[in-house]
Enzyme design. Sequence first.
Site, PDB file in Angstrom:
ATOM      1  CG  HIS A  92      -1.946  -0.915   1.294  1.00  0.00           C
ATOM      2  ND1 HIS A  92      -2.973  -1.086   0.214  1.00  0.00           N
ATOM      3  CD2 HIS A  92      -2.257  -2.068   1.968  1.00  0.00           C
ATOM      4  CE1 HIS A  92      -3.522  -2.194   0.688  1.00  0.00           C
ATOM      5  NE2 HIS A  92      -3.038  -2.816   1.540  1.00  0.00           N
ATOM      6  CG  ASP A  98      -5.155  -9.569   3.937  1.00  0.00           C
ATOM      7  OD1 ASP A  98      -4.867  -8.399   3.927  1.00  0.00           O
ATOM      8  OD2 ASP A  98      -5.021 -10.037   2.686  1.00  0.00           O
TER       9      ASP A  98
HETATM   10  N1  LIG Z   1     -10.886  -2.375   9.653  1.00  0.00           N
HETATM   11  C1  LIG Z   1      -9.440  -1.982   9.605  1.00  0.00           C
HETATM   12  C2  LIG Z   1      -9.415  -1.199   8.385  1.00  0.00           C
HETATM   13  C3  LIG Z   1      -8.059  -1.289   7.921  1.00  0.00           C
HETATM   14  N2  LIG Z   1      -7.831  -0.747   6.622  1.00  0.00           N
HETATM   15  C4  LIG Z   1      -6.312  -0.935   6.300  1.00  0.00           C
HETATM   16  C5  LIG Z   1      -6.169  -2.431   5.944  1.00  0.00           C
HETATM   17  C6  LIG Z   1      -4.694  -2.353   5.481  1.00  0.00           C
HETATM   18  C7  LIG Z   1      -3.952  -3.941   5.076  1.00  0.00           C
HETATM   19  C8  LIG Z   1      -2.896  -4.206   4.771  1.00  0.00           C
HETATM   20  S1  LIG Z   1      -2.494  -5.733   3.781  1.00  0.00           S
HETATM   21 ZN   LIG Z   2      -4.207  -7.106   2.977  1.00  0.00          ZN
END
Ligand SMILES: NCCCNCCCCCS
Ligand SMILES: [Zn+2]
Length: 664
Positions: A135, A265
Amino acid sequence: MGTALIYDEEMTKYKLLWVDPACKIEVPERLSVSYEALVRTGLSDRCVAVPPREASDAEILLVHSEEYLEGVKKTPHMTLEDLKEFTLQYGDVYFHPNIYHCAKLAAGSALQLVDSVMTGTVRNGMALVRPPGHHSMRSAASGFCVFNNVAIAARYAKQKHGAKRVLIVDWDIHHGQGVQYCFEDDPSVLYFSWHRYEHQKFWPNLRESDYDSVGKGSGAGFNINVPWNKVGMENSDYLSAFCHVLLPVAYEFCPDLVLVCAGFDSAIGDPEGEMCATPDIFAHLTHLLMNLAGGKLCAVLEGGYNLTSLAQSVCQTVQTLLGDPLPRLANLGSPCESALESLQCVRSVLRRYWPILKHAADPPTTDVGSRRIKLAKAEGEKAETAEEERSREEKVWPEPAERLRPPVCSASALPDDAACPDGLKRLTSSKDLGPLLGRRIKTEVAGDADGVATFLRLYTLIEKMRTNEIGNGVALVPDVAAAVKCVVQDLGSDLVNRVLVVCVGKEELNYATADGKMLVVQISGEDKEEQKGKYYIPMCLKKGCGDTVGFIQAVLGLLLPLGYEYDPGLVLLSRMPGSGVGDCMWQQLIGLLKGFAKGHTLVLMQTNDEACMGPTASVLLGHPAPPLQELLTPLPDDGDALERMRERLQADWKMLQTAVSSGN
Ligand SMILES: NCCCNCCCCCS
Ligand SMILES: [Zn+2]
């Protein structure tokens, strides 16, 4: 060559120091439970431990701006208040006095992995790192990411190792917008990402994460976004995206190196993804990528927030990198309508850039774009209330089954005068065939002495596969067609529940049964339009089996999905004399088919086909299949014929679908 594993507990030494619901899932235990699982299962001992190193400023500046790097450099000396202040300028990320050090180690780990693979020290490898990277952008941290580990690795591979084409596969459930921005105008880096999108309702809520972002300028066509507009995607949805979108393009792109943004994830149980794909799916996703770039694959950890499915998924990935046979994927369903809509959309925008997708269907009539939520920033993703979080039912799934481990030997059954390639274990046929089988050999099946010898050899091979005494094998037989018939009619069904019979070349194979105990797929240049029911599928290549593009199209778009849906207990691959299939294509075919039936692949070749014994044995022994050369553009009628065949068959075989059912 081995598998590198890069890990250092230093990267567990930073955490969230204040209250922030959006960041609390990114905990140090993500890394420690992953590594501990590899240790507990004995997988880490089988890897080559490669130490991480800090990425240098110059390496970080391959992707990031000086002002951003200078800013991050100040964080180790900041007070808690300053850290909070510094963090406020970014979204969904946090800083810590030690995170800059860890971010340099994470990026440096990816570079160590690229060095190890590109110099041939190891064949492939995995880097267990945090903070993740996909990201982070040129001048901004985002989504728990500080430096874009994989983007830096891609630039580094080109600059230091002269890689011409790098494929980045991002199977994390979030869109790696940082990677997309980095390479969107760069045709030398193909970026593929699937991600939870829900018509822009899901983080990072970007319009440019949708399927119509295909890249810009000379990079047009080299950015692939597969948005998942619903949660609950399963193994069948993921495999369909690989077979019908990623793999055809990846084979045409012909990368020198494959980098994986290995986020987990996207697995079942993850609070972010809310998907239902099981950890063993990553064994197959990894395997399907290992036949590219001569096996040069670097997997770098991104996300993954359910500590149980994360650890299981990491183990499945590393065990496949090590070359162990894959687990069978139990009862694959059909890809869901939403997934098919996404696949149809992305294939329809890519077909103009990739001839191999030339015959993809038009976009769905329902205007998917209109469903994108017109988002005011404020509306974003509603912060989840505590009880909503609790109410989301706890997902449970079976622990992945134990997989076959070395030594998984490859055997050969040869005529006495044939040479046995080194590495293969030469089988002598088993004496005791049991009275029943013995009698039948004499009368119906085998006829002359040669036939009996062949029968004995094949019986021995299959029997030893059934008991997992051997993993795979190759038999040289005087008459391939007769041997196939013998296995299918007399051996396969007795010993194995379902046999996937793949025949390359012309030959009359007229024993397709309707009971599904075997599925016969024949790839040849012969036009056999007549269909013999669900379990005999003749694939006709107008230019014959020597046409690699047509062949790989048939394998990726038809044979693989069929194989996954059929889920055989044994794969019988036979090469008819005079088939004309190239050695590279033949090796790719073996490499891909090894993913089925826990690796129980039985290859049958004609005795005089000895020249192909070496290349065949090499892949059976686990060496990477050499990459196919740059693919020429396919003849329109080949693609058309395969497209027509797919439409005809998809009523029976759901994994062949690539679009929403007609009329929607
Ligand atoms: N519910 C929590 C919101 C998190 N939003 C960012 C997620 C970043 C994942 C990186 S793999
Ligand atoms: Zn992710």
